[in-house]
Every structure is written in structure tokens, then in C-alpha cells.
Design a protein around this motif. Structure first.
Motif, short mmCIF file in Angstrom:
data_model
loop_
_atom_site.label_atom_id
_atom_site.label_comp_id
_atom_site.label_asym_id
_atom_site.label_seq_id
_atom_site.Cartn_x
_atom_site.Cartn_y
_atom_site.Cartn_z
N GLY A 52 37.55 38.54 43.21
CA GLY A 52 36.46 37.87 43.91
C GLY A 52 36.87 36.48 44.38
O GLY A 52 36.53 36.06 45.49
N LEU A 53 37.62 35.77 43.53
CA LEU A 53 38.09 34.44 43.92
C LEU A 53 39.08 34.53 45.07
O LEU A 53 39.11 33.66 45.94
N LEU A 91 32.55 39.01 42.24
CA LEU A 91 32.29 37.95 41.25
C LEU A 91 31.10 38.31 40.36
O LEU A 91 31.13 38.04 39.15
N THR A 92 30.07 38.91 40.94
CA THR A 92 28.91 39.31 40.14
C THR A 92 29.30 40.39 39.14
O THR A 92 28.98 40.29 37.95
N ILE A 136 37.20 39.15 38.57
CA ILE A 136 36.88 37.77 38.96
C ILE A 136 37.99 37.20 39.83
O ILE A 136 37.73 36.53 40.84
N ALA A 162 33.27 39.01 48.03
CA ALA A 162 33.30 38.00 46.97
C ALA A 162 32.04 38.05 46.12
O ALA A 162 32.11 37.97 44.89
#
Length: 223
Positions: A54-55, A39-40, A51, A35
Motif C-alpha cells: 500500500g505504501l 493499507l486498510t 502495508i 493504496a
């Protein structure tokens, strides 16, 4: 007269429950790292699919944490009592992911944002298919043996990571190699559709996976 399976005995149930706890802990540890990276990288590249991936990892953590809470009980009856609540948490997590990714993908497709290239984002997308299927299969076997719909549903959440990785990797590579920025939100919509389906399955799973699944030919949640 056909014999009726009563499921595993107490000692076997305890051993399977310990196995589920270990697999859930491994899943949480992996997903936390995944994650953070996804996300980064997704924020840096404005990548909707990355994203969303990552979520999904964050949601996998919440799903696995719910199963960990259920199986933290040493008493089998308490674990069974927590089953429905755990399934609801898993289902809502899937639905939340699907809703967010759909909205963000539509925003990207309507021209309010284009995804940039993300070489770092390719790493978790390529690594997950080599890791997650094994964790998913092991947890699914233990969940089926226990007759636990929540453990099976969480294993499907883990397996979803493999599918999402393949979709995400395709979108990222098409964007990187061919400049097809639209491939990213399209990949995100595929992710949303899969998440919505798994959420529906988890929501329906609260009455499935009795200790003897083979005696329930109408139940496919443990298939």
C-alpha cells in the motif's frame, strides 16, 4: 558516415508529452484506490507486506505526481530543466519505501508481530498484474521516444507494482492456505530489495536517456 538522430520534432514531442500526462493521470487514479484497499486490509491483518504494498502505491502516486509536474510545462526546455529534480524525487521515494518495509519486516521476523489472514488484500495483489504492465509499457515507450529518464524511471516504478503484486500474492496465499506467517515479512523484504535497486537506478538516471539513446551504448536506463 553515420547519421546522428536529433530526436523527435516539436510537434511529436508535444504529442508524446500529452501521452505521458494521460498515462500518469491514469496511474495516479489507479494507485490511489489500490493504496486505500491495501493499507486498510494490511492494517486489519497486521500484514507487513500488504502495508508495504500500500505504501508503494502511495509512493507511486508521489512519483507520478512529480512526472506530472515536470510535464505540466508546455515548453520543452522547462521540462528538461525539471528532469533531474523529478528523478531525485522518484529515487528518494524508492529509498524511503525500502527503509520502512525492511524495518517493519525485521520487526515481524523477530517475533514482535504476526500477520493475520487477509482475503481482501488478495484482490489488489491479483488485479495489479493485469493492469500495471500496460500502463508501464506505454509510458516507457513514450519516455524513451522523448529521451526522458524521469518518464522511464516512473514507468519502472509502475512496473515494480507488478513484481510486488506477485510477491505479495505468494506471501498472502502461503499465509492463508498453509499458515506460514513468516512468508509475509519475507515477501516484504523482497519488496524492499527491489525498491532499493530501482531507487539506485533512478538516482543514476539523470544523465541518461538523451534524445537519441542508441547513441549512448553505455547507458542502460532506457533499455
Amino acid at each position: 558516415m553515420a547519421s546522428i538522430s536529433l530526436g523527435p520534432g516539436p510537434a511529436r514531442r508535444d504529442a508524446l508529452a500529452r501521452r505521458v500526462r494521460l498515462l500518469v493521470a491514469a496511474t495516479i487514479a489507479y494507485d490511489v484506490v489500490e493504496a486505500i484497499v491495501a493499507l486498510t486490509a494490511g492494517a486489519m491483518a497486521s500484514s507487513t507486506a500488504l502495508i508495504g504494498f500500500g505504501l508503494d502505491s502511495v509512493i507511486e502516486v508521489s512519483s507520478a505526481a512529480a512526472v506530472a509536474w515536470q510535464f505540466s510545462a508546455t515548453d520543452h526546455a522547462v521540462r528538461e530543466a525539471r528532469e533531474k529534480t523529478t528523478l531525485r524525487i522518484i529515487a528518494v521515494s524508492f529509498f524511503a519505501l525500502a527503509a520502512y518495509v525492511t524495518v517493519d519486516a525485521v520487526r515481524a521476523l523477530t517475533g514482535t508481530g504476526d500477520a493475520g489472514h487477509s482475503v481482501p488484500g488478495i484482490v489488489p495483489a491479483a488485479l495489479s498484474p493485469a493492469v500495471m504492465p500496460f500502463l508501464s509499457a506505454a509510458q516507457r515507450r513514450a519516455g524513451r521516444a522523448l529521451g526522458s529518464a524521469s518518464a522511464v524511471a516512473d514507468s519502472k516504478q509502475t512496473l515494480l507494482c507488478t513484481y510486488l503484486s506477485a510477491v505479495l500474492l505468494a506471501g498472502l496465499l502461503l499465509n492463508l492456505l498453509l499458515g506460514w506467517s513468516w512468508a509475509d515479512p519475507i515477501a516484504a523484504l523482497v519488496i524492499a530489495a527491489i525498491a532499493a535497486k530501482e531507487g539506485r537506478d533512478a538516482w543514476r538516471g539523470d544523465s541518461c536517456c538523451a534524445p537519441a539513446p542508441s547513441s549512448r551504448p553505455d547507458c542502460d536506463c532506457c533499455a
